[in-house]
Design an enzyme around this catalytic site. Structure first.
Site, short mmCIF file in Angstrom:
data_model
loop_
_atom_site.label_atom_id
_atom_site.label_comp_id
_atom_site.label_asym_id
_atom_site.label_seq_id
_atom_site.Cartn_x
_atom_site.Cartn_y
_atom_site.Cartn_z
N GLU A 171 0.83 -0.98 -0.13
CA GLU A 171 0.22 0.05 0.17
C GLU A 171 0.75 1.31 0.02
O GLU A 171 1.78 1.39 0.83
CB GLU A 171 -0.81 0.12 1.31
CG GLU A 171 -1.98 -1.02 1.24
CD GLU A 171 -3.39 -0.49 0.53
OE1 GLU A 171 -3.52 0.43 0.13
OE2 GLU A 171 -4.03 -1.36 0.63
N ASP A 220 -7.29 1.76 -7.97
CA ASP A 220 -5.98 2.04 -7.43
C ASP A 220 -4.93 0.85 -7.92
O ASP A 220 -5.27 -0.32 -8.09
CB ASP A 220 -6.10 1.79 -5.78
CG ASP A 220 -6.31 0.59 -5.09
OD1 ASP A 220 -7.41 -0.02 -5.67
OD2 ASP A 220 -5.66 0.09 -4.45
N HIS A 273 -4.17 -3.12 -7.94
CA HIS A 273 -5.33 -3.42 -7.37
C HIS A 273 -6.52 -3.57 -8.59
O HIS A 273 -7.36 -4.43 -8.67
CB HIS A 273 -5.79 -2.68 -6.10
CG HIS A 273 -6.68 -3.44 -5.10
ND1 HIS A 273 -7.31 -3.09 -4.26
CD2 HIS A 273 -7.09 -5.06 -5.30
CE1 HIS A 273 -8.20 -3.73 -3.55
NE2 HIS A 273 -8.22 -4.67 -4.14
ZN LIG Z 1 -6.46 -1.33 -3.10
#
Ligand SMILES: [Zn+2]
Length: 294
Positions: free
Chosen positions: A144, A192, A182
């Site tokens: 992330e 994203d 993603h």
């Molecule tokens: Zn994500």
């Protein structure tokens, strides 16, 4: 003698204890350790070979082989957090009610916080599909990037990410094509990392595939007699029988919702326009790209 009121004494003590505490995440780390233990106990167990009412032909005999190791991640999935700070993301990933996590979180200044052993299954991918893999959480590492989704990624963050990717690629022998986003694996649900994400730079370093950039040419297109506009066009010949849906499927996209698959493809590979429709030049790029996945 100066008198200290009881509430202020409690506050002073609390600040003192917090300041002296070597790790503010001690309690959560303790809980994490407990969960790791419970999970690893499962793989240490000798399976009950023949279960009651079993209709398979598995015999009662258990013979433990001596030749094995632990399964490895084979994909890396990159996200943006869509949150406002690293602290906020860490909090989200340590509250059990959120049911989400990732292996790594990369801050804007390039610091990386690891939150799970690479061999364990984090909950970052959710429902998704890439090729025939429908359980990406089991096969991937989740990374992330601290980013609200509508801002560019910082240079320090990308440089730091690249160093992490190098380590993961080497440690687990992850194929170049298996560094994806993603949105790529969940096109109908996710967007994203955003179109700001530098996939081309990643591909140049060996993480993810990219089309033949040297075929991109700037040409002047006439708009009216005597006036031109400059367009970037890919010099790629597309045969008549070319089916963009098939090409997207071969790359790995779930094309059951074609508009979403196209949008995910464009967030990743086109970036200047992220609509759910393919323009002529997008089709040329898609044709050039899909051959690399054949
Ligand atoms: Zn994500």
């Amino acid at each position: 003698m100066r008198r200290i009121s009881f509430p202020s004494l409690v506050l002073t003590l609390a600040v003192f204890i917090y300041a002296c505490s070597p790790n503010p995440y001690r309690a959560i780390n303790k809980q994490h350790k407990k969960q790791v233990k419970a999970q690893t106990q499962k793989i240490a167990e000798i399976p009950e070979v023949r279960q009651e009412g079993d209709t398979t032909n598995v015999t009662d005999l258990w013979v433990g082989t001596t030749n094995f190791s632990i399964r490895k991640p084979n994909f890396v999935i990159i996200h943006h957090t869509a949150q406002d700070s690293l602290e906020q993301t860490i909090k989200t990933f340590t509250l059990s009610r959120t049911q989400v996590s990732s292996h790594y979180v990369v801050s804007k200044d390039g610091e990386i916080v690891q939150m799970l052993n690479d061999y364990l299954r984090s909950w970052h991918a959710g429902r998704g599909k890439w090729g025939h893999d429908t359980d990406l959480n089991s096969s991937s590492i989740g990374i992330e990037l601290d980013n609200n989704g509508s801002e560019p990624f910082t240079e320090a963050q990308i440089e730091s990410l690249l160093r992490l990717l190098k380590r993961l690629k080497e440690d687990y022998n992850i194929p170049t094509a298996n560094f994806i986003g993603h949105a790529d694996i969940a096109p109908a649900r996710k967007v994203d990392p955003s179109a700001y994400f530098p996939w081309k730079k990643l591909a140049e370093e060996g993480y993810g595939l990219w089309y033949d950039d040297y075929l991109m040419m700037e040409i002047d297109v006439p708009t009216a007699p005597g006036t031109y506009t400059t367009e970037t066009v890919m010099l790629e010949t597309v045969p008549d029988h070319f089916d963009p849906k098939e090409a997207l499927r071969i790359i790995g996209y779930d094309t059951s919702d074609l508009g979403s698959a196209i949008r995910a493809f464009k967030i990743h590979f086109i970036q200047t326009d992220t609509s759910g429709e393919l323009k002529e030049n997008d089709i040329r790029i898609l044709h050039n790209l899909y051959k690399k996945y054949l």
